[in-house]
Structures are given as structure tokens and as C-alpha cells.
Design an enzyme around this catalytic site. Structure first.
Site, PDB file in Angstrom:
ATOM      1  N   ARG A   1      33.256  19.182  58.946  1.00 25.39           N
ATOM      2  CA  ARG A   1      33.766  19.564  57.625  1.00 25.39           C
ATOM      3  C   ARG A   1      32.675  20.081  56.699  1.00 25.39           C
ATOM      4  O   ARG A   1      32.871  21.083  56.017  1.00 25.39           O
ATOM      5  CB  ARG A   1      34.558  18.431  56.997  1.00 25.39           C
ATOM      6  CG  ARG A   1      33.771  17.181  56.693  1.00 25.39           C
ATOM      7  CD  ARG A   1      34.728  16.101  56.284  1.00 25.39           C
ATOM      8  NE  ARG A   1      35.785  15.994  57.287  1.00 25.39           N
ATOM      9  CZ  ARG A   1      37.068  15.849  57.000  1.00 25.39           C
ATOM     10  NH1 ARG A   1      37.478  15.785  55.749  1.00 25.39           N
ATOM     11  NH2 ARG A   1      37.942  15.758  57.953  1.00 25.39           N
ATOM     12  N   THR A   2      31.531  19.438  56.673  1.00 20.50           N
ATOM     13  CA  THR A   2      30.494  19.900  55.748  1.00 20.50           C
ATOM     14  C   THR A   2      29.985  21.280  56.162  1.00 20.50           C
ATOM     15  O   THR A   2      29.817  22.166  55.335  1.00 20.50           O
ATOM     16  CB  THR A   2      29.334  18.890  55.694  1.00 20.50           C
ATOM     17  OG1 THR A   2      29.859  17.620  55.304  1.00 20.50           O
ATOM     18  CG2 THR A   2      28.286  19.307  54.693  1.00 20.50           C
TER      19      THR A   2
ATOM     20  N   LYS B   1      13.125  20.977  72.859  1.00 21.48           N
ATOM     21  CA  LYS B   1      11.860  21.366  73.487  1.00 21.48           C
ATOM     22  C   LYS B   1      10.674  20.790  72.734  1.00 21.48           C
ATOM     23  O   LYS B   1       9.535  21.100  73.039  1.00 21.48           O
ATOM     24  CB  LYS B   1      11.747  22.893  73.530  1.00 21.48           C
ATOM     25  CG  LYS B   1      12.805  23.557  74.378  1.00 21.48           C
ATOM     26  CD  LYS B   1      12.704  25.075  74.249  1.00 21.48           C
ATOM     27  CE  LYS B   1      13.980  25.765  74.720  1.00 21.48           C
ATOM     28  NZ  LYS B   1      14.139  27.078  74.083  1.00 21.48           N
TER      29      LYS B   1
ATOM     30  N   ARG C   1      21.548  19.466  57.581  1.00 19.57           N
ATOM     31  CA  ARG C   1      22.019  18.097  57.821  1.00 19.57           C
ATOM     32  C   ARG C   1      21.054  17.485  58.816  1.00 19.57           C
ATOM     33  O   ARG C   1      20.740  18.105  59.844  1.00 19.57           O
ATOM     34  CB  ARG C   1      23.435  18.172  58.415  1.00 19.57           C
ATOM     35  CG  ARG C   1      23.925  16.913  59.140  1.00 19.57           C
ATOM     36  CD  ARG C   1      24.214  15.752  58.238  1.00 19.57           C
ATOM     37  NE  ARG C   1      25.173  16.030  57.201  1.00 19.57           N
ATOM     38  CZ  ARG C   1      26.491  15.829  57.305  1.00 19.57           C
ATOM     39  NH1 ARG C   1      27.012  15.389  58.434  1.00 19.57           N
ATOM     40  NH2 ARG C   1      27.290  16.073  56.285  1.00 19.57           N
TER      41      ARG C   1
ATOM     42  N   HIS D   1      23.599  12.894  49.890  1.00 17.32           N
ATOM     43  CA  HIS D   1      24.501  13.959  50.311  1.00 17.32           C
ATOM     44  C   HIS D   1      25.016  14.578  49.014  1.00 17.32           C
ATOM     45  O   HIS D   1      26.154  14.352  48.608  1.00 17.32           O
ATOM     46  CB  HIS D   1      25.641  13.359  51.145  1.00 17.32           C
ATOM     47  CG  HIS D   1      26.499  14.375  51.843  1.00 17.32           C
ATOM     48  ND1 HIS D   1      26.410  15.731  51.615  1.00 17.32           N
ATOM     49  CD2 HIS D   1      27.482  14.214  52.755  1.00 17.32           C
ATOM     50  CE1 HIS D   1      27.304  16.362  52.371  1.00 17.32           C
ATOM     51  NE2 HIS D   1      27.962  15.461  53.069  1.00 17.32           N
TER      52      HIS D   1
END
Lengths: 314, 428
Positions: free
Chosen positions: A58-59, A86, A108, A136
Site C-alpha cells: 500500500r505505501t 550482493k 522503506r 513513518h
């Protein structure tokens, strides 16, 4: 009021005026989404990179829609498919994105402070889309935007936040934002899910859900993440629902017209009953809609701030 | 070069071991101090004008991670001892958490060979308490003592088992050497990365409680009392630990302890920007704890200031806070940091500083350092007390630059360090 921050890392570092500027900018962008052609050229020619080290639908989608409605080009990078595996460091990844001449990174990350670190090392904008348990900010901004839309003013409102406060970046951002705008905030959770000395943020603390609901104008119900370390603190999902779940019975004892918010995704029957989630008090889907406007405002403002700096240094 | 005679003229000589604080000259010959008195005639000696300067015994830093053998990318014996001399430190105690750990005849030999090849200052060896620092099998303390080891520590870890720790203390008592305790109950500190409290809550990071430290200090002192061994508590960071140690000292226990400059200079507030140069274990604590540490230093409960010099590469520090290594470098800056926070604020006088950074650690380790008496090694730090400087990465001689003090203004510049009669000049 001029916005001069190239990054949005959290609400803790914002002033009341800056918060209000984001909210008023979001108000003017909200209308764009109801147009026939849902687009404005504000970020035309800009590149926004969604850099997601944690799975999120959703974000990420909300940021992508917001950027596209501002006419930006959007690139999504999921950590699973990138060179993280990596062994590339976060700073190197960020510098590579900067070298591609991207303008804004929306990140995020599962580590608290990751966005702040990245922002320190880059000249392009960084928007924090959630870092660990820290903040957030755009989620809290859309919660506050929704509250403001419904109630006109945040000043004097009683807002209760219920759930796993200790591990919640949504809770922290909401607390900073709401308190700066004059709300009274109560956090409610089992004692083990209340982080140390949280009172110093200016909130009241209770582990009694009825008390948390009794004076509240709005309740923000957090998602219980039983898949994470919450189990230690609270053994059974059903037990949590009995003690803290938001049900019609509990709401019937609260203020009439109490707003029920949830950052999603909802665990029906764990932190909130379906009747409440879908009921008249719920503004959960409106939050999703408002998320677009708020994120448009944030992308627009950080981009402007960087433009300003560019003019000064050139 | 070592045969050169040197006369240090006109400086304020601070030598707490001999109760000296006076304007005196010091004559050095054959890398030893040959005479300390008023108005010594040069008679062919090279003269160092120390007018206006403070002269103290070279510092003895009893908590240093040289990283050699095994992690020469972080630091080497050469670079660490250069950084030491730069900071006025002439003797260091090498902690054993290298790769391999210093826990056997073989590893001590490896380390001794490396030291004899490249050390620029005196290096004493602290061996592990248990094999591989795993907390299970005791090392042969008597044998390691014969090899020149002067203390034992599983630094970085605490010996969790009471039984094994008690056995270790008894063995150390028999060997006549101290045990240095890294007092941390990992079941309580539970993968935390910053101090537990408002700071950990604000930052959304796991917290390390004071309890995880002082409860283990209390346990270690309890076992020390049973064994009558000499124990030294490393890197004391919180108020309650100071209290626990103060009570133990009153009962006559042979306990000493140290703190590091970061614990009396910075509080947890320094971590708020997620700067990993403020990430160390134990973590920076509350302002109340900082005050308690300063008070403990002033009152004498805390005997020693040591750097806990812990070099890490940029790759290990310039990453996400939770993933970054614990620890900061400190050899280059510890003296100036202590002058700034303790001497210039009146908490300690110069004699007190020389005790905590030179005389006391030498006594605890049973080594013939920390004094300016005639016949002693000519290990001396000459300080320009009023001079200010700003710490920057390029001023640090340590191979790693992970210092909490970068950008900070400090008082007190080490003008010269003399190690075994050889003069190193750092400023004009």
C-alpha cells in the site's frame, strides 16, 4: 511559510508551521484525484525512485500513484531484486541512484535511522516511507489530514493510539505530529508493548482499552504484527482481541462519532472487528484516498526545496 | 639516538607517585630519567624548553584493541602505537579479542613477535580468561604469566557461568594477576544498540539497560570477594555501577575500575542523529549517569581513565545503525578529552589526571611505569595546557577514524611525547 527541507525523515524534526504547510498543500492536491484527467505537471521531468527494503504494497503504490499524478517518472526497486543481496551498502546504492540523476528517493527500510543516514550522504531528496520502529511520517500525515478534514481542527482533540506502540513507527510519527498540532494523545497497549519513558514524548499511557476509548475523539488502531517479536509480549492473538480489540460493544461506550482509523493492512478479528472496520465510524478507506494527496504534497515540497538550493549554489 | 642526553627545562612537573607538582628540570640519559631537580645544567644535553608546559608521566592506557593479529584492516600495532604516542600514551595494554584470541602460548608468541617488530610504544599483553573467549575452558594463567602476560580478560564478553568465573578468579589470584571484567549480562542487554530509555524510544532502536551492566558488576564483585582476587571493572558507564563499586571498596575488596572519555563527555543525546561514531558498548548513558561518572572520578571511586580504543573501518561504521560495529577510537584524543572535561572544569587537578591515566593503571597492572623518578624509563608526555584544537579525521594517527570527537574542540595539546628517551614532537 517556505519549505526548505530537501528530505522528509520524520515528524519529530518538523515545526507546527511546517506540518500545517504540508497539510494545506495536500488539501490543494486532493482535488487533482477527482479530475477527469488525474494529473498535474508539477514534477514533470523528475524521477522518483521507490527503494523498498521491506515488502510493502500500500505505501509503495500510494507513493507511485502520487508521483504519477504529479507527472513524475517512477522506478520501483524491491530489495530482493537489487544488488543488496550482493553486499552493496545502502550508501552505495543511494549514490548509484543519484548518479542516474534521479531526484527523489522514497525509501522503506527495516533499520531505524536508515533514511537519515542516506539523506546525509546524498544531495537528492530522501522521503522516509518507514524506517524500522522509528518513523513513518507520511502515514501519520495522512492520519492527521483525515482527522483534520473530519473535525476541522487538531487542537484540543483527544486521540488514542492502540496496539504495539513499542515496535510501531506509525505510533511515533503520529505522536510527534499530533502533539505539535495541539492534540492530547493517549497510547494504549499491554505493558510490555509500551516503550521506555514514552511519557517524555508528551503522551498519557494506559493499558486499559475502555479508558483509552472513553474520552477519545478518534482512535488509531495499529496492526498487530504477530509474525514479529510481539508474541513474546502477548501470547495469543485471541487473547489480544479480548483485551484490546476494537469491537462494537467497546465503541458503544465511547464518544458518539468517534473516528476509527487504521494504517492497514487490517487483521480482522485481531486488533479490530469487521463490524467496526466496515462500520460508520471507520474512516479507513478515506485514509487511503488522503494518502495520495499527502504524498503528492510531500514529493512536491521536498523537490521545491532542492530546486531552491540549486539556484543558490549555481 | 637513544644515547642522546635530553634536558627538559622549566616545565611544571606533575608526578603523583612521588608527590611532585613543581617547576623542575628533568635530565634523561640512556633512555632513563637520570635526575629531576631545580636548575639542572645542560652540559651537552639537548635542551627542550618546557616553559609553561605540563610534564606528566607517559600515559598508561589499560584498555586498547590493537586488532593485530587478524584485523589489520582496522588497525595495526604500528598505527595504534603511533596514535598512542600522538596522544601522550607510552604504554598500552593490548586486549585479547583478536583473531586468533590471545589465549595460549602460541598466540602470545605470535603477538609478542609482532610487537617486537612494529610497536612504537610499550605494549603489555592481556590474555583471555577462557579459550577463544567463549566462557567455558580456563586458560593456563600461570604459564601465560611466565610468558609476560600481565592481566586476563574476556573483554567484549563476560564469563556468564558463576562457577567458571569463580574458578578464573581463584586461578588469577594464584598467579597474582588481576582480572579485568567486561561486566555485561547479555541476557539483559539483549541485542540492544543504544541506552534504554527515552532515547531508544525516540530512535526506535533496542535499548541496553543500566541493569545489564550493574547487575553483572555486582556479580563479579561478589565472586571477587569469595576468591579474594584483584578485579578491575572495565568501561564503567552508569550511576548504579559506580554505587556498587563504591560499596565494595568500603568493604575492603581489591577492586578497581575504569571509565572512558566518551562516558564523561557525551550523553545518549549524542546518538539522536544516528551517528555510529557514538555507538559503543556499553552505550552512552543519560546525563544523570554522565554526572555520576564525573563524580566517581572526582571522588576516587573510579581509579582509571582508559580509552577502550576500538578501531573499525568505514565499511563497518558507515552503515545502518543497528548493523554498525560497537566502539570508537580514542588513543589520539583521550588526554585532551580528559583535560577538557575534567581538568579545565576543576573536577580533577593535574595530579589527579596523571594518577588516573598513568600511575593507577601502572599500579593495577603491576608494571614499572607511571612515575618520573630517577632510574625510571624516560616515558613522558609534555602538554601545552592552554592550547585548543579541533579534532578532525586527518589529525588522527589511528588507522581507523571512528572517533566520537570529530569536529569537537578540545583543550590541551600534546607537544612532545618521549618514549624510552626518544622525543616525538607533535607541535611547535
Amino acid at each position: 511559510m517556505i519549505w526548505n527541507k530537501k528530505d522528509l525523515l520524520g515528524l519529530e524534526e518538523l515545526t507546527k508551521e511546517e506540518l500545517e504547510l504540508i497539510l494545506s498543500t495536500a488539501s490543494s492536491f486532493k482535488e487533482v484525484s477527482s479530475r477527469e484527467i488525474k494529473k498535474v505537471p508539477a514534477l514533470r521531468g523528475r524521477t522518483v525512485v521507490n527503494l523498498f527494503y521491506e515488502p510493502s504494497t500500500r505505501t509503495r503504490v500510494s507513493f507511485e500513484v502520487a508521483a504519477k499524478r504529479l507527472s513524475a517518472d517512477v522506478i520501483n526497486i524491491a530489495a530482493e531484486t537489487s544488488s543488496v543481496k550482493k553486499g552493496e551498502t545502502l550508501i552505495d546504492t543511494g549514490k548509484n541512484i543519484e548518479a542516474l540523476k534521479a531526484d527523489i528517493i522514497v525509501m522503506r527500510h527495516n533499520s531505524s535511522g536508515a533514511a537519515a543516514m542516506l539523506a546525509r550522504h546524498l544531495n537528492i531528496s530522501v522521503v522516509n516511507a518507514g524506517d524500522g520502529w522509528h518513523e513513518h511520517p507520511t502515514q501519520a500525515l495522512l492520519d492527521i489530514f483525515t482527522l483534520k478534514e473530519k473535525r476541522g481542527d487538531i487542537e484540543g482533540l483527544n486521540v488514542s493510539i492502540v496496539g504495539d506502540i513499542a515496535h510501531s513507527r506509525v505510533a511515533r510519527s503520529n505522536i510527534w505530529g499530533l502533539i505539535k498540532l495541539g492534540a492530547r494523545v493517549t497510547v494504549c497497549a499491554p505493558k510490555l508493548l509500551i516503550p521506555a519513558e514514552i511519557e517524555a514524548m508528551g503522551v498519557s499511557v494506559t493499558d486499559n482499552i475502555d479508558e483509552a476509548l472513553s474520552r477519545a475523539d478518534a482512535v488509531d488502531v495499529l496492526r498487530m504484527q504477530f509474525e514479529r517479536d510481539v508474541e513474546l509480549a502477548f501470547p495469543k492473538q485471541l487473547e489480544y482481541f479480548k483485551a484490546f480489540g476494537i469491537t462494537p460493544e467497546r465503541l458503544s461506550k465511547a464518544k458518539k462519532g468517534i473516528l476509527v482509523m487504521h494504517p492497514g493492512p487490517i487483521n480482522r478479528g485481531i486488533e479490530i472487528s469487521s463490524e467496526v472496520a466496515d462500520g460508520l465510524n471507520s474512516v479507513i478507506l478515506e485514509q487511503v484516498t488522503n494518502g495520495i494527496a499527502v504524498r503528492m504534497a510531500v514529493l512536491f515540497l521536498v523537490d521545491q526545496a532542492r530546486d531552491g538550493k540549486r539556484e543558490n549554489t549555481d | 639516538m637513544e644515547k642522546e642526553k635530553i634536558l627538559i627545562k622549566g616545565g611544571r612537573v606533575i608526578d603523583p607517585g612521588n608527590k611532585i607538582d613543581d617547576i623542575l628540570d628533568i635530565l634523561i640519559a640512556d633512555s632513563k630519567i637520570s635526575k629531576v631537580s631545580k636548575s639542572i645544567k645542560p652540559e651537552g644535553a639537548r635542551v627542550l624548553d618546557a616553559t609553561g608546559k605540563i610534564i606528566i608521566p607517559g600515559l598508561v592506557d589499560m584498555h586498547v584493541h590493537l586488532r593485530e593479529p587478524g584485523r589489520e584492516d582496522k588497525e595495526t600495532i604500528y598505527t595504534a602505537t603511533r596514535a598512542a604516542l600522538h596522544g601522550g600514551v607510552t604504554t598500552v595494554l593490548a586486549m585479547p579479542n583478536t583473531d586468533p584470541a590471545i589465549d595460549s602460548l602460541g598466540s602470545v608468541e605470535i603477538l609478542k613477535t609482532a610487537i617486537s617488530k612494529s610497536a612504537q610504544a610499550k605494549v603489555f599483553i592481556c590474555a583471555a580468561i577462557t579459550t577463544g573467549r567463549k566462557g567455558r575452558e580456563l586458560v593456563d594463567m600461570a604459564m601465560l604469566k611466565r610468558e609476560g602476560v600481565v592481566a586476563f580478560s574476556d573483554d567484549g564478553s563476560s564469563v556468564d557461568s558463576n562457577e567458571i568465573m569463580l574458578a578464573a578468579l581463584r586461578s588469577a589470584k594464584k598467579a597474582g594477576l588481576p582480572i579485568i571484567c567486561h561486566s555485561e549480562d547479555k541476557a539483559l542487554s539483549n541485542s540492544g544498540v543504544v541506552n534504554l530509555g527515552f532515547t531508544s524510544t525516540r530512535l526506535g532502536l533496542k535499548g541496553i539497560s543500566n541493569e545489564s551492566e550493574y547487575k553483572r558488576v555486582a556479580r563479579d564483585l561478589d565472586l571477587a570477594a569469595q576468591s579474594e582476587a584483584a578485579v578491575h571493572i572495565a568501561h564503567v558507564s552508569c550511576k548504579e555501577s559506580v554505587g556498587v563499586i563504591a560499596r565494595a571498596k568500603k568493604t575492603g575488596l581489591r577492586v578497581t575500575c575504569e571509565t572512558a572519555p566518551h562516558y564523561f563527555t557525551f550523553s545518549e543525546a549524542a546518538v539522536l542523529g544516528y551517528d555510529t561514531n557514538f555507538k559503543m558498548n556499553p552505550p552512552l548513558r543519560s546525563q544523570e549517569d554522565v554526572e555520576a561518572i564525573k563524580e566517581g572520578l572526582a571522588s576516587g571511586i573510579i581509579d582509571v581513565i582508559a580509552s577502550d580504543h576500538a578501531p573499525h573501518t568505514e565499511n563497518e561504521k558507515e552503515i545502518e545503525f543497528e548493523r554498525a560495529e560497537f566502539g570508537v577510537v580514542g588513543l589520539d584524543t583521550e588526554l585532551a578529552a580528559a583535560v577538557t572535561a575534567l581538568v579545565d572544569t576543576g573536577l580533577l587537578d593535574w595530579s589527579g589526571l596523571a594518577e588516573k591515566m598513568s600511575l593507577n593503571p601502572a599500579r593495577i597492572l603491576g608494571i614499572d611505569k607511571g612515575s618520573l623518578g630517577a632510574g625510571k624509563d624516560a616515558d613522558i608526555a609534555i602538554i601545552e595546557p592552554g592550547q585548543k584544537w579541533q579534532v578532525s579525521k586527518d589529525l588522527l594517527l589511528s588507522k581507523s577514524k571512528n572517533s566520537s570527537f570529530i569536529g569537537k574542540n578540545l583543550n590541551g595539546v600534546v607537544a612532545y611525547t618521549i618514549y624510552r628517551g626518544v622525543v616525538h614532537q607533535w607541535s611547535s
